[in-house]
Design a protein around this motif. Structure first.
Motif, PDB file in Angstrom:
ATOM      1  N   ILE A 174       0.854  -1.194   0.000  1.00 49.11           N
ATOM      2  CA  ILE A 174       0.000   0.000   0.000  1.00 49.11           C
ATOM      3  C   ILE A 174       0.888   1.241   0.000  1.00 49.11           C
ATOM      4  N   SER A 175       0.484   2.236  -0.757  1.00 49.75           N
ATOM      5  CA  SER A 175       1.171   3.522  -0.757  1.00 49.75           C
ATOM      6  C   SER A 175       0.512   4.418   0.278  1.00 49.75           C
ATOM      7  N   CYS A 176       1.334   5.115   1.057  1.00 46.44           N
ATOM      8  CA  CYS A 176       0.771   6.040   2.053  1.00 46.44           C
ATOM      9  C   CYS A 176       1.689   7.243   2.188  1.00 46.44           C
ATOM     10  N   PRO A 177       1.176   8.350   2.677  1.00 42.96           N
ATOM     11  CA  PRO A 177       1.999   9.544   2.866  1.00 42.96           C
ATOM     12  C   PRO A 177       3.148   9.263   3.835  1.00 42.96           C
ATOM     13  N   ASP A 178       4.259   9.902   3.583  1.00 40.95           N
ATOM     14  CA  ASP A 178       5.415   9.778   4.467  1.00 40.95           C
ATOM     15  C   ASP A 178       5.017  10.201   5.877  1.00 40.95           C
ATOM     16  N   GLY A 179       5.333   9.380   6.845  1.00 44.60           N
ATOM     17  CA  GLY A 179       5.014   9.685   8.233  1.00 44.60           C
ATOM     18  C   GLY A 179       3.710   9.065   8.703  1.00 44.60           C
ATOM     19  N   ALA A 180       2.948   8.479   7.787  1.00 47.03           N
ATOM     20  CA  ALA A 180       1.659   7.879   8.158  1.00 47.03           C
ATOM     21  C   ALA A 180       1.735   6.355   8.222  1.00 47.03           C
ATOM     22  N   GLU A 181       2.948   5.823   8.182  1.00 40.30           N
ATOM     23  CA  GLU A 181       3.105   4.370   8.160  1.00 40.30           C
ATOM     24  C   GLU A 181       2.522   3.701   9.408  1.00 40.30           C
ATOM     25  N   ALA A 182       2.782   4.268  10.566  1.00 39.32           N
ATOM     26  CA  ALA A 182       2.298   3.669  11.817  1.00 39.32           C
ATOM     27  C   ALA A 182       0.772   3.635  11.840  1.00 39.32           C
ATOM     28  N   GLU A 183       0.131   4.702  11.376  1.00 40.26           N
ATOM     29  CA  GLU A 183      -1.334   4.736  11.331  1.00 40.26           C
ATOM     30  C   GLU A 183      -1.871   3.686  10.362  1.00 40.26           C
ATOM     31  N   LEU A 184      -1.210   3.535   9.215  1.00 39.52           N
ATOM     32  CA  LEU A 184      -1.633   2.529   8.235  1.00 39.52           C
ATOM     33  C   LEU A 184      -1.499   1.127   8.819  1.00 39.52           C
ATOM     34  N   LEU A 185      -0.380   0.859   9.472  1.00 36.56           N
ATOM     35  CA  LEU A 185      -0.170  -0.465  10.067  1.00 36.56           C
ATOM     36  C   LEU A 185      -1.183  -0.744  11.171  1.00 36.56           C
ATOM     37  N   ALA A 186      -1.489   0.264  11.978  1.00 36.48           N
ATOM     38  CA  ALA A 186      -2.494   0.088  13.036  1.00 36.48           C
ATOM     39  C   ALA A 186      -3.868  -0.170  12.421  1.00 36.48           C
ATOM     40  N   SER A 187      -4.189   0.548  11.364  1.00 35.26           N
ATOM     41  CA  SER A 187      -5.469   0.343  10.670  1.00 35.26           C
ATOM     42  C   SER A 187      -5.543  -1.056  10.080  1.00 35.26           C
ATOM     43  N   ALA A 188      -4.451  -1.498   9.482  1.00 33.91           N
ATOM     44  CA  ALA A 188      -4.414  -2.841   8.892  1.00 33.91           C
ATOM     45  C   ALA A 188      -4.556  -3.914   9.974  1.00 33.91           C
ATOM     46  N   ASP A 189      -3.911  -3.698  11.109  1.00 33.72           N
ATOM     47  CA  ASP A 189      -4.036  -4.657  12.218  1.00 33.72           C
ATOM     48  C   ASP A 189      -5.477  -4.739  12.701  1.00 33.72           C
ATOM     49  N   TYR A 190      -6.132  -3.600  12.806  1.00 38.36           N
ATOM     50  CA  TYR A 190      -7.525  -3.564  13.244  1.00 38.36           C
ATOM     51  C   TYR A 190      -8.421  -4.287  12.234  1.00 38.36           C
ATOM     52  N   LEU A 191      -8.206  -3.988  10.945  1.00 40.40           N
ATOM     53  CA  LEU A 191      -8.991  -4.643   9.898  1.00 40.40           C
ATOM     54  C   LEU A 191      -8.739  -6.146   9.894  1.00 40.40           C
ATOM     55  N   ASP A 192      -7.495  -6.545  10.043  1.00 42.18           N
ATOM     56  CA  ASP A 192      -7.166  -7.966  10.076  1.00 42.18           C
ATOM     57  C   ASP A 192      -7.888  -8.664  11.229  1.00 42.18           C
ATOM     58  N   ALA A 193      -7.901  -8.017  12.396  1.00 43.55           N
ATOM     59  CA  ALA A 193      -8.589  -8.603  13.558  1.00 43.55           C
ATOM     60  C   ALA A 193     -10.083  -8.757  13.283  1.00 43.55           C
ATOM     61  N   LYS A 194     -10.699  -7.742  12.683  1.00 47.40           N
ATOM     62  CA  LYS A 194     -12.126  -7.805  12.356  1.00 47.40           C
ATOM     63  C   LYS A 194     -12.405  -8.904  11.336  1.00 47.40           C
ATOM     64  N   MET A 195     -11.529  -9.022  10.345  1.00 42.56           N
ATOM     65  CA  MET A 195     -11.704 -10.050   9.328  1.00 42.56           C
ATOM     66  C   MET A 195     -11.557 -11.445   9.940  1.00 42.56           C
ATOM     67  N   ARG A 196     -10.628 -11.588  10.866  1.00 45.23           N
ATOM     68  CA  ARG A 196     -10.430 -12.889  11.519  1.00 45.23           C
ATOM     69  C   ARG A 196     -11.648 -13.270  12.374  1.00 45.23           C
ATOM     70  N   GLU A 197     -12.240 -12.279  13.034  1.00 42.66           N
ATOM     71  CA  GLU A 197     -13.464 -12.541  13.808  1.00 42.66           C
ATOM     72  C   GLU A 197     -14.558 -13.103  12.901  1.00 42.66           C
ATOM     73  N   ILE A 198     -14.723 -12.489  11.751  1.00 41.61           N
ATOM     74  CA  ILE A 198     -15.761 -12.913  10.810  1.00 41.61           C
ATOM     75  C   ILE A 198     -15.435 -14.294  10.268  1.00 41.61           C
ATOM     76  N   LYS A 199     -14.171 -14.512   9.926  1.00 45.01           N
ATOM     77  CA  LYS A 199     -13.764 -15.808   9.390  1.00 45.01           C
ATOM     78  C   LYS A 199     -13.978 -16.910  10.431  1.00 45.01           C
ATOM     79  N   THR A 200     -13.647 -16.610  11.690  1.00 50.16           N
ATOM     80  CA  THR A 200     -13.785 -17.584  12.774  1.00 50.16           C
ATOM     81  C   THR A 200     -15.250 -17.959  13.001  1.00 50.16           C
ATOM     82  N   SER A 201     -16.153 -17.018  12.770  1.00 50.62           N
ATOM     83  CA  SER A 201     -17.573 -17.313  12.970  1.00 50.62           C
ATOM     84  C   SER A 201     -18.044 -18.409  12.015  1.00 50.62           C
ATOM     85  N   GLY A 202     -17.357 -18.542  10.876  1.00 44.28           N
ATOM     86  CA  GLY A 202     -17.688 -19.588   9.919  1.00 44.28           C
ATOM     87  C   GLY A 202     -18.932 -19.323   9.083  1.00 44.28           C
TER      88      GLY A 202
END
Length: 107
Positions: A19-47
């Motif tokens: 993903i391309s992001c503005p310089d200095g926004a990497e930490a926010e992007l990674l935190a957002s991706a971690d949050y999205l990944d967690a939400k996706m895993r919750e949905i996947k786990t529900s089956g």
């Protein structure tokens, strides 16, 4: 890509995305991706939902719902605080309009 943008690799359900992001926004992007990944895993786990695309859409809808709900709660909280402040201002103005020493009854 401009020179003030960076590329960051994020992982969602064990799949990597660059993903391309503005310089200095990497930490926010990674935190957002971690949050999205967690939400996706919750949905996947529900089956109940199968397929990466469907899981991603469901996670996006759930997160959008959370955002809208939080915005509404914040708006209501601000309105309540403004009403309280308005009430306090009205009370202060009423007290300021009253004379401190009312005239004595001369009768």
């Amino acid at each position: 890509m401009s020179q003030d943008a960076r590329t960051v690799t994020v992982k969602l359900l064990d799949k990597e995305y660059t993903i391309s992001c503005p310089d200095g926004a990497e930490a926010e992007l990674l935190a957002s991706a971690d949050y999205l990944d967690a939400k996706m895993r919750e949905i996947k786990t529900s089956g109940k939902i199968v397929g990466l695309e469907r899981i991603a859409v469901m996670a996006a809808l759930n997160m959008s719902h959370e955002l809208i709900k939080n915005r509404e709660q914040s708006r209501q909280s601000v309105e309540m605080q403004l009403r309280r402040l308005g009430h306090k201002i009205d009370q202060s103005l009423e007290r300021a309009d009253q004379p401190e020493n009312p005239p004595e009854n001369l009768s």
